[in-house]
Every structure is written in structure tokens, then in C-alpha cells.
Design a protein around this motif. Structure first.
Motif, PDB file in Angstrom:
ATOM      1  N   PRO A 108     -39.347 -26.309  11.451  1.00 48.02           N
ATOM      2  CA  PRO A 108     -38.842 -25.950  12.652  1.00 48.02           C
ATOM      3  C   PRO A 108     -39.214 -24.392  13.024  1.00 48.02           C
ATOM      4  O   PRO A 108     -39.387 -23.456  12.299  1.00 48.02           O
ATOM      5  N   ASP A 157     -37.788 -16.621  17.889  1.00 49.50           N
ATOM      6  CA  ASP A 157     -38.182 -15.097  17.803  1.00 49.50           C
ATOM      7  C   ASP A 157     -39.463 -15.134  18.057  1.00 49.50           C
ATOM      8  O   ASP A 157     -40.087 -16.370  18.514  1.00 49.50           O
ATOM      9  N   CYS A 158     -40.159 -13.939  18.055  1.00 46.78           N
ATOM     10  CA  CYS A 158     -41.533 -13.898  18.258  1.00 46.78           C
ATOM     11  C   CYS A 158     -42.386 -14.735  17.419  1.00 46.78           C
ATOM     12  O   CYS A 158     -43.568 -15.471  17.896  1.00 46.78           O
ATOM     13  N   TYR A 159     -42.147 -14.747  16.208  1.00 47.09           N
ATOM     14  CA  TYR A 159     -42.979 -15.565  15.429  1.00 47.09           C
ATOM     15  C   TYR A 159     -42.836 -16.922  15.950  1.00 47.09           C
ATOM     16  O   TYR A 159     -43.934 -17.645  15.866  1.00 47.09           O
ATOM     17  N   ASP A 196     -42.463 -17.981  18.892  1.00 53.43           N
ATOM     18  CA  ASP A 196     -42.939 -18.130  19.985  1.00 53.43           C
ATOM     19  C   ASP A 196     -44.758 -18.335  20.059  1.00 53.43           C
ATOM     20  O   ASP A 196     -45.251 -18.940  20.447  1.00 53.43           O
ATOM     21  N   GLU A 197     -45.072 -17.513  19.228  1.00 48.61           N
ATOM     22  CA  GLU A 197     -46.415 -17.154  18.744  1.00 48.61           C
ATOM     23  C   GLU A 197     -46.873 -18.394  18.230  1.00 48.61           C
ATOM     24  O   GLU A 197     -48.126 -18.846  18.485  1.00 48.61           O
ATOM     25  N   LEU A 198     -46.418 -18.984  16.984  1.00 48.11           N
ATOM     26  CA  LEU A 198     -46.768 -19.968  16.264  1.00 48.11           C
ATOM     27  C   LEU A 198     -46.680 -21.183  16.983  1.00 48.11           C
ATOM     28  O   LEU A 198     -47.619 -21.971  16.993  1.00 48.11           O
ATOM     29  N   TYR A 253     -47.210 -21.480  20.206  1.00 50.27           N
ATOM     30  CA  TYR A 253     -48.511 -21.486  21.068  1.00 50.27           C
ATOM     31  C   TYR A 253     -49.609 -22.203  20.094  1.00 50.27           C
ATOM     32  O   TYR A 253     -50.215 -23.214  20.508  1.00 50.27           O
TER      33      TYR A 253
END
Lengths: 517, 519
Positions: free
Chosen positions: A206, A210-212, A214-216, A218
Motif C-alpha cells: 500500500p 505522503d511524498c514517498y 506519491d513518487e513511488l 509514479y
């Protein structure tokens, strides 16, 4: 009016025309699927990266002597040029392009650029990719905005049964800025059709909010989409056919051959973006002993042979009515050559459009080359590139004009670039709302008179530009009656030098070069 | 958010700090940091790097003044010798990659790359100039931003790159002045009037360009740029209201310093460089909260310290915000982070022979170019897209084509290295796991590797997926049996090979999952 009739015609005739010239060996099931959808138009973009020297591509014969005078060390002898009409000629290495032109499969739009030309590669490339003015900065690409408007939920839930294929493909290592949408880029980069996809996503955990996450997320999406689209792309490449013997061995040719296979194999991708690099010809643009040859000549040869082969391949397969291509470049180059046998960053340049469904011929006036040229002078902008983009969106993808204005610019003017399929070339174009523009006295001291005539009562916009393409001021933006008009232009605050008065009436444009003493 | 971090100091915090400040931290380096504590770790990171030998020729025999294996940095650059330019350029790039591999103690390498991304130069075709440029970046990396900007303004590589070299009194070239304002110092704000970019105007660009006229990089023997009085515009240059209508009076070869001092008189310069550092070390999400809670106080420290970089950057890297668990692992690795997080962290040893080592880095340079990041080859004056291009930022590193090239990179390691140095091992998995706490127990071993190479915890199912690559379909104790069996007779090459192959399979899978793209 012509535009609308074209749209009707192209829809009505696309099916029989398609079947008429069809090569049976290439008829794979996915191709039929496209026909059923009807929405089968494809756009090819070729980025002439580095800034193409338009004046060494398409030569204005009416001011050839002045051109030769401004660039004596690189000028191609007039006798070697390939004349396409009384006043224009192609570079000698563009034999194949001329052949296409003669058959009504290639058009030229003259003097394409934008106001306040930025001569930095990266900024100007951004302007062309995002489709903005020089002053704006947008984070989305011009095609990305169009696609966002059509597929508002991308990238969630794509690919799906209705849209199983990538919307856009770049042949190369990078995705294209033209296809950047708000949420994601619509283009899939394909370097090698034998090695795509196959990315390991492992076990998906899951994603945290957070930003992790979001980037992961992507990265995971990119891997999954690459894998999903890869299957489609490989299937199309396998099912597709290409008349390989037509193509030479350049990178661009090979990539267009791949595109032909994808199209023939039924891939529903609407946009293909290719790059031909090497146009930043600051030095040794031509061979010293034979200016008709050299680096730039080779690039033009590569380009015209690749386009020719691709067009022929499509025709042999009956796919020619589905594809239109165009070149673009971040800027043209200065009129004067430099001492190193090259040219430096300039302003406007011609765009080349190719395909079977063009309003074939030349749109716009020849570049004006004065007897004495300023060191920094580029070719004056005649048409905003966003007009070209928008006209293609309207005629090729059926985007309504008000939407085009929203996506690109309120100042949009339609240009008749797309026409009926299989049209023979016309010697004149339809953009004749401005007639006989001239300035006097010229050169002038402080004030000059700009004289022009128009065919009917219309709004006339006149801007004054400097040699760098920078907007100096708006001279007029009001309605004039039919007939001839004189406008007095006062320039007391301006330094001596070269300026351009650009008169815009609807989609008709004239630029007049004036010199302040 | 910007107060000093006082929370737990464990392996995870130390690893997070080191992933952002050195290339590919090893387990031992992280353990060292855990033992030292946060303050001492920061002190080590910000200490001067060990002196290192200058770059050498590794594949060039045609320089009469320096043999292969010797350095060329103080030997005149002779354009007439064929291939000398490329031999030196390759040597310099290889040297830089070697430092990224070897310097695991200080922040120098990451910060030098930051400055290379900031004060971009490219393709000067003269490695001696680039060597001097690079040394300025390394020496000033933690020093004074204003003074570094002055150095860069008259650096010969920079004069070539941004046409300062053709900026003459009668024909000023605005290229450098424009980027100086727009990218290097104060930054471009919204266009609020004709030619007015909030922080500066077109008038300022033109005036500063004129103030910078007269500098020439075309020198024969002088390593520094020279000032040519006749090409300098001596008239006063009047700036816009954005710089308080100040006038730059003629000051000849000192005038460039006045230009820089005037720009640095504006506090926006501090905020601009702090944003750039923030994007490089933490994230690109410069929200209003980040602006007010992080950028503003950080910029204040920079101003309080007269533009000395170190105190402000230390404060950032010691902040609560930096160690906030929600901020960790949010970076998509750039090409170098991706490469060294395997090469360094997993203990790949370069060839012992120095010539072979340079050749290897030169080979990697070609691979790096395929992955769109190599030194002295920055794509534009604005740097790599990942650090300035909205909305993509870090995501620029990963697309369907680059993901495939990345996937192919690690499996190539042994081949590339052994092609140059047949006796060098490349990956040495058995040696690597012997350094772990409990390699005999498969679950503990995988836990430990995951903690080392991923920025966030992996879930049980993911670890099981890796284990399945190591001992497919076998019960856990079989690993213990196999490994213990090998340990009882480490000279048995057949057993070693079998074990090495299985470990190789597992590590390759571990480096291909999306989580390995994160840092």
C-alpha cells in the motif's frame, strides 16, 4: 468554409480511400478496430533540434542576392537550388522533399515563430513544447492540454478496453514536453521495440499518503503502464508491415519505419514525436569548398529522404489519409553567417508539413532579406506557431475553434494547412487580406508612413518589432474600412537600426522592414 | 519544523542522512554514523575532504610532457596534439566518478554536483579549464556563495559557456548577465510589467552585461581569465528600481565584484539558493508552509552568516523537518544515486590497477550518458530537469525507456568490470553477506539488506518475494544448510559458485523493484 467542408469530406471518404489502396498482407485485425472507431487520425512531429537554419533550407529567390551578400561563406550557388516556384527554392539535398511538394504531399508555412523571440535553446524549446507566449510559463504541453481535455481522468484507469494503446509515443530515450498533461505525460518513450516493458513491480505494498507514496506511486504506475502498453506495442509491431526497402539507414528513417509498422499494425496511438538533432550549426555548417554540402546539407537530406520513404510506405499500404506530419524547431538562425562558416541563433523559420491531406503549396510570404543586414537580425515572424498548432488541432483532430483558443491563445488565427486528401499544389494561397504593404520614407529619420490596403472592413493589428524579434510597441489595434490606409509611425524614443512593422488582418500577415537612420 | 532534531538516532535516521549527503553509503559507514551521533556525523560530513591525487592519463601516449599514468593538470593544453583534448576530458570525468566512489566521509561530492548543476558549464573542450572550474566548486562547496559567484563570473569555462568571452564594449552579450540573475543568484519572479521579472528587469540585464564587458578567456598561458581594458565599457550603468536605481560606476577589472555585491544586497538571493538546496537535498514541493517554515529561517541563517553556505545547510540537515518520517525516501534517484547505491553500498570493488580503474569509470561514463546524467554534460544552463522542471521534477529520471535502461544496468556490472580487469570480481555477494549481522538466518539477512538498500520498510510479502528468488519453493532452513555447508569449506569453488549465483538472482530482483528507485 473550406475547412468545414473538408472535415465532412474526410470523414465520409476515409473508409473507401483506406480500403482502396490497401495492401492485403498488412491487414491485421487491430487495423479494422481503428476503422470502427473512426477516430483514426495520426499526427507526427519531427523536432529539428538545435534551431534549423530556414534560410539554408528554403531559399527566397526574390532576395537571393542579398542573402548571398549576408552569408557569402555559406551560400549555396543559386544554380544548384531546386526551384519549387518562381520565387522559392529548396536546398539541393531536398530532392525527395521537392518530389513530395510537386505531388501535393508537402507544404511550407513561412516565417513561423513567436513575438519576443527568446534565443536560448532550452527556453525557446519550452515555448514551442508548451505552446505559450514568450512571457508565459506553462507546465503542460500543447498536446498534453488537448489530451487532458479529451481524457480528463488520465492516467487513472488507463490503459482500458476503449483506449488500450499509448496516446503518444516518442521514439527515443525521453518523453516529450509537448505531451505533458497536468497529472502525467501522455507519451511513452520507446528506444527499442525489441526491449520494452518487462519491468518488475514485485509485490505492491500500500502506498502511504505522503511524498514517498506519491513518487513511488509514479514509478509503479510507469512500470505497470510500460508493461501494459508494451504488449500492445509489440503486438502492433508484429502485426504491422513496412516496405523496408524504401528507407535509408538513418536513425530518423529507422524510427519512421517503426512508426509505419505501428500504424499498419493497428496501434491507436494518435501522436508520434521524433527528434532529429544536430541543427545547432554555429560552425562549419557547410563544407568550405562546396557550400551545397556539409553538416546541414546532410541533415536536410536525412530529413527529406526519411519523410519521403515514410509517405511512400503509407501510400503503398493505403494508410496515407490518416497521417499528417510536421517539423518544428526552437528557432531559425541569424540571416548573417558568422566567420566560422556557421550561423547563430535567430528568430522565425519555415515549418514543413507533409501528408496526403494538405492544402498543398506555400503559405505566407518569402523571408525579406535587405541589402544591408543587421548583425543580430533574424527572419521576422510572420505566423505565430500556435496558429499552426491550433489549425492542425481543428482540422485534424476536430477540436472546435473556441477550444483551440482556450488551449493555445486568444490571438489564434486559422491557417488553411490541412485540405482535402490528394489535392494538387496551388501556386497561391488563400491568405490575401492584406495587400501591398509598404513604408516610406525608408530609411527614415523619426517618422515613417505605413501604407497598406485591405479587401474589406476588418480589425487591423500592427506591431513594431526590433531585429531580435522583441515587441517594441503596438501601433494599431482597431477596425479599418476597405481600401488603402496610411498610418504614421513615430519613433523618437527608439535608437537607430532595423525594425519590422507587422500588419495582421485576420490570418493575413505582412511584415515590412524599416530602417531608422 | 526548522528546530534541531532531537528524536531517536538509529540506523534509519543515519541512513537517511547519508543517502542524501554521500553516494551509496555502506552498512559500515551508516554504523559509524550511528555510533558517532548526529552532531559528530554532521561535523564529519562538513569537514574538508582528504586530499586526492589529480587526474591522470589512462589511455594516452602522445603527450611528450606526460606519460600514460601521469597527471596533465599543470601541463599546457596543446591543441595540436591529436586526441589530447578528449584524453584529458575523459580523464577528468573518470576522476570525478572515482571521487564519488571513494569519498564516503564528506558531503563534498554531493555538494560539488549541486554546484555543477547550479553553475553549469559544458563542452569547454579544454579539460585544464574544467579542472580549475571543478576545483573552485570543490573548494567553495561549503564556503561563501557570494565569493563563489564572483569566481564563477570570471571563470574561463564559464566565460566560454555563457559567452562572457564575447561580451564587448561595442557589442555587449547579455547571455551571462541574464542567467546570473535568472538562475544563479536572485531568480526570476513573475512578469509584472514590461521586462520586469519582479526581482530584476531587462534594464538590469543590459546594464550588468555592460559592467561585465572586457573579460577574455582567450589566454595563452595565464590560467585565469584576463581583463582587457579596451573592451570594457567605462560608462556608468544605471539599474532599475528593482536595484534601487543604483548606478554602477566604472571600476575596470574590479567592477564585476560590484555587480555581484549589488545583487547579493537583495535578500531574495538567499531565499533563491535555499530553495535550490532544498530541492537538491529534500524535495521539490515548495509549498507556502515550506516557504515560511523552512526557506525563510534557512535564508535568514545564510544572511546572518554573510552568505556562508555551511551554517544554513547544516541547520537544514539537522532539522526536525529533514528527519520527519513522512519526508524520507521521497526522492527518485538520479542516475548517479541509482548507480552508486548499488556499486558502493553493495561493495563492488574497483580494479586495483589505477589505469584499469580509470578505464572502468570511462566505460561507466558512456552508460551514464545513456541514462541522461554525466558530468560536464549538463543538458542546459538551468541544470538537470529533475531539479527545476515543473511539474515533473524527479520523475524526469524514470520513463518507459529509461526504466528499461536502468533495469539493464546492474546485470552489466560484472561484465563491464571484468572486460577491463579480468581478475576483478565485480559483485562479491558472499563477501557482502559475510559483513551482515546474521547471514545464516535467511529472514534476518533479507531484513537487514532491505533496511540498508530501501528508504522505507518493506512488507512481509515483498521480503517473501525476494526470498523466493534465493530459495525458490524451499523451506527457510535450507538456506542455513547451504550457507553453513559452504562456510565449512570455503575453498570449494563449486559450492561457492552455486551460492553466489543464487544470491545474484535475489539481489538483481531486489534492485529491479520500484522501491529501489527511491532514496
Amino acid at each position: 468554409m473550406k475547412r468545414r467542408s473538408f472535415l465532412k469530406k474526410s470523414t465520409a471518404f476515409s473508409l473507401p480511400a483506406f480500403l482502396g489502396g490497401f495492401n492485403l498482407s498488412a491487414m491485421a485485425a487491430p487495423t479494422m478496430r481503428n476503422l470502427v472507431n473512426g477516430d483514426d487520425k495520426i499526427l507526427i512531429l519531427i523536432d529539428l533540434h538545435g534551431g534549423n537554419d530556414g534560410l539554408n533550407t528554403i531559399f527566397p529567390l526574390d532576395s537571393f542576392d542579398n542573402l548571398a551578400n549576408a552569408r557569402p561563406n555559406i551560400i549555396v550557388p543559386q544554380g544548384a537550388l531546386l526551384e519549387i516556384n518562381d520565387s522559392l527554392a529548396f536546398h539541393p539535398e531536398m530532392k525527395r522533399a521537392k518530389q513530395l511538394y510537386d505531388n501535393g504531399k508537402l507544404s511550407v508555412v513561412q516565417g513561423v515563430g513567436y513575438a519576443d523571440q527568446n534565443r536560448s535553446h532550452f527556453r525557446s524549446a519550452d515555448i514551442w513544447n508548451t505552446g505559450t507566449t514568450a512571457a508565459e510559463s506553462k507546465t503542460t504541453g500543447w498536446l498534453g492540454r488537448y489530451l487532458d481535455d479529451t481524457f480528463p481522468n488520465y492516467p487513472a484507469n488507463y490503459p482500458n478496453a476503449d483506449c488500450p494503446d499509448p496516446f503518444a509515443i516518442t521514439l527515443g530515450r525521453s518523453i516529450s514536453g509537448t505531451c505533458q498533461g497536468i497529472e502525467a505525460n501522455y507519451s511513452m518513450a520507446i528506444l527499442n521495440t525489441d526491449d520494452i516493458g518487462g519491468l518488475t513491480t514485485g509485490v505492491e505494498a500500500p502506498l502511504p499518503n505522503d511524498c514517498y507514496g506519491d513518487e513511488l506511486g509514479y514509478v509503479v504506475e510507469t512500470f505497470k503502464k510500460s508493461n501494459a502498453y508494451a504488449d500492445q506495442v509489440i503486438a502492433a509491431a508484429d502485426a504491422g508491415f513496412s516496405n523496408e526497402y524504401l528507407y535509408s539507414d538513418s536513425n530518423l528513417s529507422n524510427r519512421l519505419k517503426t512508426v509505419a509498422k505501428f500504424i499498419s499494425g493497428g496501434l491507436q496511438t494518435k501522436i508520434y514525436v521524433l527528434t532529429l538533432g544536430g541543427f545547432d550549426t554555429h560552425a562549419n555548417q557547410v563544407n568550405g569548398d562546396d557550400p551545397a554540402t556539409g553538416k546541414h546539407a546532410q541533415l536536410l537530406q536525412t530529413l527529406s529522404e526519411a519523410i519521403f520513404a515514410f509517405q511512400k510506405d503509407l501510400e503503398l499500404q493505403g494508410l496515407q489519409d490518416r497521417v499528417v506530419g510536421m517539423t518544428f524547431s526552437e528557432f531559425g538562425r541569424k540571416i548573417k553567417s558568422n566567420a566560422g562558416g556557421g550561423t547563430d541563433h535567430g528568430s522565425a523559420a519555415p515549418m514543413i508539413i507533409f501528408g496526403n491531406c494538405l492544402n498543398a503549396g506555400v503559405i505566407g510570404d518569402n523571408a525579406q532579406i535587405a541589402a544591408s543586414v543587421n548583425n543580430n537580425e533574424g527572419v521576422a515572424m510572420q505566423y505565430d506557431f500556435k496558429w499552426v498548432y491550433g489549425s492542425i488541432l481543428m482540422d485534424w483532430f476536430g477540436v472546435p475553434e473556441d477550444k483551440v483558443k482556450m488551449l493555445l491563445t486568444d490571438d489564434f488565427q486559422y491557417l488553411p494547412i490541412i485540405g482535402t486528401c490528394n489535392e494538387i499544389p496551388t501556386s497561391t494561397n488563400e491568405l490575401v487580406s492584406v495587400l501591398e504593404a509598404k513604408a516610406f520614407p525608408n530609411p527614415f529619420d523619426q517618422v515613417f508612413t505605413l501604407s497598406f490596403s485591405i479587401l474589406k472592413k476588418e480589425n487591423v493589428r500592427i506591431h513594431l518589432f526590433d531585429v531580435m524579434g522583441k515587441t517594441i510597441r503596438t501601433i494599431s489595434n482597431k477596425t479599418f474600412t476597405e481600401g488603402q490606409h496610411n498610418v504614421l509611425v513615430e519613433t523618437h524614443s527608439l535608437p537607430s537600426g532595423v525594425y519590422f512593422a507587422r500588419i495582421e488582418v485576420g490570418n493575413g500577415v505582412k511584415s515590412v522592414r524599416v530602417v531608422k537612420k | 519544523m526548522f528546530s534541531i532534531y532531537t528524536g531517536a538516532w538509529t540506523f534509519d535516521e543515519a541512513a537517511h542522512l547519508l543517502r542524501r549527503t554521500i553516494f551509496g553509503p555502506t552498512k559500515a559507514r551508516i554504523q559509524q554514523a550511528v555510533d558517532d551521533g548526529l552532531d559528530a556525523t554532521i561535523a564529519t560530513l562538513f569537514s574538508s575532504p582528504f586530499p586526492v591525487d589529480p587526474p591522470i592519463y589512462f589511455d594516452f601516449e602522445d603527450d611528450p610532457l606526460a606519460a600514460n599514468g601521469e597527471t596533465w593538470v599543470d601541463i599546457p593544453f596543446d591543441e595540436d596534439i591529436d586526441d589530447l583534448a578528449s584524453a584529458r576530458a575523459k580523464s577528468l570525468s573518470a576522476w570525478w566518478y572515482k571521487q564519488m566512489n571513494q569519498n564516503d566521509q564528506t558531503i563534498t561530492e554531493k555538494l560539488t554536483l549541486f554546484w555543477h548543476n547550479h553553475f553549469v558549464v559544458s563542452d569547454s573542450d579544454n579539460a585544464n579549464l574544467d579542472w580549475r572550474y571543478l576545483n573552485k566548486l570543490r573548494n567553495f562547496a561549503l564556503g561563501n556563495f557570494r565569493e563563489l559567484t564572483k569566481e564563477m563570473t570570471i571563470d574561463r569555462s564559464m566565460l566560454f559557456y555563457l559567452n562572457g568571452n564575447s561580451n564587448f564594449k561595442d557589442e555587449p552579450n547579455e547571455n551571462y548577465a541574464r542567467e546570473l540573475l535568472e538562475l544563479f543568484t536572485i531568480g526570476k519572479g513573475p512578469l509584472v510589467g514590461v521586462g520586469d521579472y519582479t526581482n530584476f528587469t531587462e534594464q538590469d540585464i543590459a546594464a550588468m552585461a555592460r559592467a561585465l564587458t572586457g573579460w577574455s578567456a582567450e589566454t595563452e598561458d595565464d590560467p585565469n581569465a584576463i581583463f582587457v581594458e579596451e573592451e570594457h565599457d567605462p560608462t556608468p550603468k544605471i539599474l532599475s528600481h528593482r536595484f534601487d536605481n543604483a548606478t554602477i560606476q566604472n571600476d575596470g577589472e574590479e567592477e564585476y565584484k560590484t555587480v555581484i555585491d549589488i545583487i547579493f544586497g537583495k535578500e531574495e538571493v538567499a531565499r533563491h539558493i535555499c530553495r535550490r538546496l532544498y530541492i537538491w537535498f529534500i524535495h521539490y514541493h515548495l509549498t507556502d508552509t515550506i516557504e515560511s517554515e523552512i526557506i525563510a529561517p534557512m535564508a535568514q541563517i545564510l544572511l546572518d552568516n554573510d552568505y556562508e553556505i555551511q551554517p544554513a545547510l547544516e541547520a537544514l540537515l539537522k532539522s526536525e523537518h529533514f528527519f520527519d518520517p513522512a519526508e524520507r525516501g521521497c526522492m527518485i534517484k538520479n542516475t548517479f544515486d541509482f548507480f552508486y547505491s548499488s556499486f558502493n553500498t553493495l561493495h563492488v570493488a574497483p580494479p586495483v590497477d589505477i589505469i584499469e580503474e580509470y578505464r572502468m569509470w570511462d566505460d561507466w561514463d558512456r552508460e551514464f550518458k545513456n541514462l541522461d546524467m554525466s558530468v560536464f554534460n549538463v543538458p542546459s544552463v538551468a541544470g538537470w530537469k529533475a531539479y527545476h522542471q515543473a511539474p515533473v521534477f524527479y520523475r524526469d529520471w524514470v520513463n518507459s525507456a529509461s526504466a528499461v535502461i536502468r533495469k539493464r544496468l546492474m546485470p552489466k556490472f560484472n561484465y563491464v568490470i571484468q572486460n577491463i580487469s579480468p581478475d576483478t570480481k565485480g559483485y562479491d555477494w558472499i563477501n557482502f553477506i559475510s559483513l551482515l549481522d546474521n547471514p545464516l538466518e535467511v529472514n534476518e539477512m533479507i531484513d537487514e539488506i532491505c533496511q540498508l538498500i530501501y528508504p522505507r520498510p518493506m512488507i512481509v510479502e515483498q521480503k517473501a518475494f525476494f526470498k523466493d528468488a534465493l530459495i525458490p519453493g524451499l523451506p527457510d532452513f535450507e538456506w542455513n544448510v547451504e550457507y553453513a555447508d559452504y562456510l565449512s569449506d570455503p575453498t570449494d569453488e563449486v559450492k561457492r559458485e552455486a551460492l553466489e549465483n543464487k544470491l545474484h538472482d535475489m539481489f538483481m530482483v531486489m534492485m529491479q523493484v520500484p522501491e529501489f528507485q527511491m532514496s
